[in-house]
Motif scaffolding. Sequence first.
Motif, short mmCIF file in Angstrom:
data_model
loop_
_atom_site.label_atom_id
_atom_site.label_comp_id
_atom_site.label_asym_id
_atom_site.label_seq_id
_atom_site.Cartn_x
_atom_site.Cartn_y
_atom_site.Cartn_z
N GLN A 1 -23.85 28.21 -52.67
CA GLN A 1 -23.55 27.33 -51.55
C GLN A 1 -22.04 27.25 -51.37
OE1 GLN A 1 -25.99 25.73 -49.67
NE2 GLN A 1 -27.37 27.04 -50.84
N GLY A 2 -21.58 27.33 -50.14
CA GLY A 2 -20.16 27.25 -49.86
C GLY A 2 -19.66 25.81 -49.94
N LEU A 3 -18.44 25.64 -50.44
CA LEU A 3 -17.85 24.31 -50.53
C LEU A 3 -17.24 23.87 -49.20
CD1 LEU A 3 -16.10 24.47 -54.02
CD2 LEU A 3 -18.32 23.52 -53.44
N SER A 4 -17.18 24.76 -48.22
CA SER A 4 -16.53 24.43 -46.95
C SER A 4 -17.32 23.39 -46.15
CB SER A 4 -16.34 25.69 -46.11
OG SER A 4 -17.61 26.24 -45.79
N VAL A 5 -18.58 23.19 -46.45
CA VAL A 5 -19.38 22.23 -45.70
C VAL A 5 -19.23 20.80 -46.21
CG1 VAL A 5 -21.10 23.95 -45.06
CG2 VAL A 5 -21.42 22.62 -47.13
N ILE A 6 -18.57 20.62 -47.35
CA ILE A 6 -18.39 19.29 -47.92
C ILE A 6 -17.32 18.56 -47.13
CG2 ILE A 6 -17.70 18.01 -49.99
CD1 ILE A 6 -18.90 20.30 -51.61
N ARG A 7 -17.59 17.34 -46.73
CA ARG A 7 -16.70 16.58 -45.85
C ARG A 7 -16.08 15.36 -46.53
NH1 ARG A 7 -15.81 20.51 -42.78
NH2 ARG A 7 -17.51 21.19 -41.48
N PHE A 8 -15.90 15.39 -47.82
CA PHE A 8 -15.26 14.28 -48.52
C PHE A 8 -14.39 14.85 -49.64
CE2 PHE A 8 -19.56 14.92 -50.03
CZ PHE A 8 -19.39 15.11 -51.37
N ARG A 9 -13.61 14.00 -50.27
CA ARG A 9 -12.72 14.45 -51.33
C ARG A 9 -13.51 15.03 -52.48
NH1 ARG A 9 -7.63 10.39 -51.57
NH2 ARG A 9 -7.28 10.42 -49.34
N LEU A 10 -12.99 16.11 -53.03
CA LEU A 10 -13.72 16.82 -54.06
C LEU A 10 -12.75 17.45 -55.04
CD1 LEU A 10 -16.39 18.32 -55.04
CD2 LEU A 10 -15.65 20.14 -53.52
N ARG A 11 -13.09 17.40 -56.30
CA ARG A 11 -12.36 18.16 -57.33
C ARG A 11 -13.39 18.99 -58.06
NH1 ARG A 11 -8.69 14.77 -61.13
NH2 ARG A 11 -8.01 16.85 -61.66
N ALA A 12 -13.20 20.29 -58.07
CA ALA A 12 -14.12 21.19 -58.75
C ALA A 12 -13.35 22.05 -59.72
CB ALA A 12 -14.85 22.05 -57.73
N ARG A 13 -13.93 22.33 -60.85
CA ARG A 13 -13.29 23.16 -61.85
C ARG A 13 -13.87 24.57 -61.73
NH1 ARG A 13 -10.34 22.70 -66.36
NH2 ARG A 13 -10.25 20.46 -66.15
N VAL A 14 -12.97 25.54 -61.63
CA VAL A 14 -13.34 26.96 -61.60
C VAL A 14 -12.61 27.60 -62.78
CG1 VAL A 14 -13.32 29.09 -60.28
CG2 VAL A 14 -13.56 26.89 -59.09
N GLY A 15 -13.30 27.77 -63.89
CA GLY A 15 -12.65 28.24 -65.10
C GLY A 15 -11.65 27.19 -65.56
N ARG A 16 -10.40 27.59 -65.74
CA ARG A 16 -9.37 26.63 -66.14
C ARG A 16 -8.68 26.00 -64.93
NH1 ARG A 16 -6.01 28.91 -71.23
NH2 ARG A 16 -7.63 28.48 -72.75
N ARG A 17 -8.95 26.54 -63.76
CA ARG A 17 -8.27 26.09 -62.54
C ARG A 17 -9.07 24.97 -61.87
NH1 ARG A 17 -7.98 28.56 -57.07
NH2 ARG A 17 -9.92 29.54 -57.69
N ILE A 18 -8.39 23.95 -61.37
CA ILE A 18 -9.03 22.86 -60.63
C ILE A 18 -8.80 23.09 -59.15
CG2 ILE A 18 -9.05 20.40 -60.14
CD1 ILE A 18 -8.37 19.88 -63.01
N VAL A 19 -9.89 23.13 -58.39
CA VAL A 19 -9.81 23.33 -56.95
C VAL A 19 -9.95 21.96 -56.30
CG1 VAL A 19 -10.91 24.42 -54.97
CG2 VAL A 19 -10.88 25.59 -57.18
N ARG A 20 -9.02 21.61 -55.43
CA ARG A 20 -9.09 20.33 -54.74
C ARG A 20 -9.39 20.55 -53.28
NH1 ARG A 20 -4.06 18.70 -57.89
NH2 ARG A 20 -4.98 17.66 -59.66
N ARG A 21 -10.25 19.73 -52.74
CA ARG A 21 -10.59 19.82 -51.32
C ARG A 21 -10.49 18.42 -50.74
NH1 ARG A 21 -12.18 21.42 -46.89
NH2 ARG A 21 -14.18 21.39 -45.91
N ILE A 22 -9.79 18.30 -49.64
CA ILE A 22 -9.64 17.02 -48.96
C ILE A 22 -10.49 17.03 -47.70
CG2 ILE A 22 -8.00 15.41 -47.92
CD1 ILE A 22 -7.59 15.87 -50.93
N ALA A 23 -11.17 15.93 -47.44
CA ALA A 23 -12.03 15.83 -46.26
C ALA A 23 -11.22 15.99 -44.98
CB ALA A 23 -12.74 14.49 -46.26
N ARG A 24 -11.86 16.55 -43.99
CA ARG A 24 -11.22 16.68 -42.67
C ARG A 24 -11.57 15.51 -41.79
NH1 ARG A 24 -12.85 22.88 -41.69
NH2 ARG A 24 -12.05 23.58 -43.63
#
Length: 65
Positions: free
Chosen positions: A42-65
């Motif tokens: 599932q793609g993370l682009s459809v999420i519409r709220f603040r999100l922190r996801a861990r991908v290996g050692r890297r943290i991916v941050r997504r801010i809602a639009r």
Amino acid sequence: MSRGGFLARLKERTRDRDKAISLTSYFAQLKAIHRWGLARPQGLSVIRFRLRARVGRRIVRRIAR
């Protein structure tokens, strides 16, 4: 706590442990995990709220639009 330390501590416990599950429940969980693993990612682009996801050692941050 290291993984080895966690497992050693877990083996020390003798009280308040979870009861063993039935074989029927075990196979139902195994089947569900297998189906989940086969599902399309599932793609993370459809999420519409603040999100922190861990991908290996890297943290991916997504801010809602």
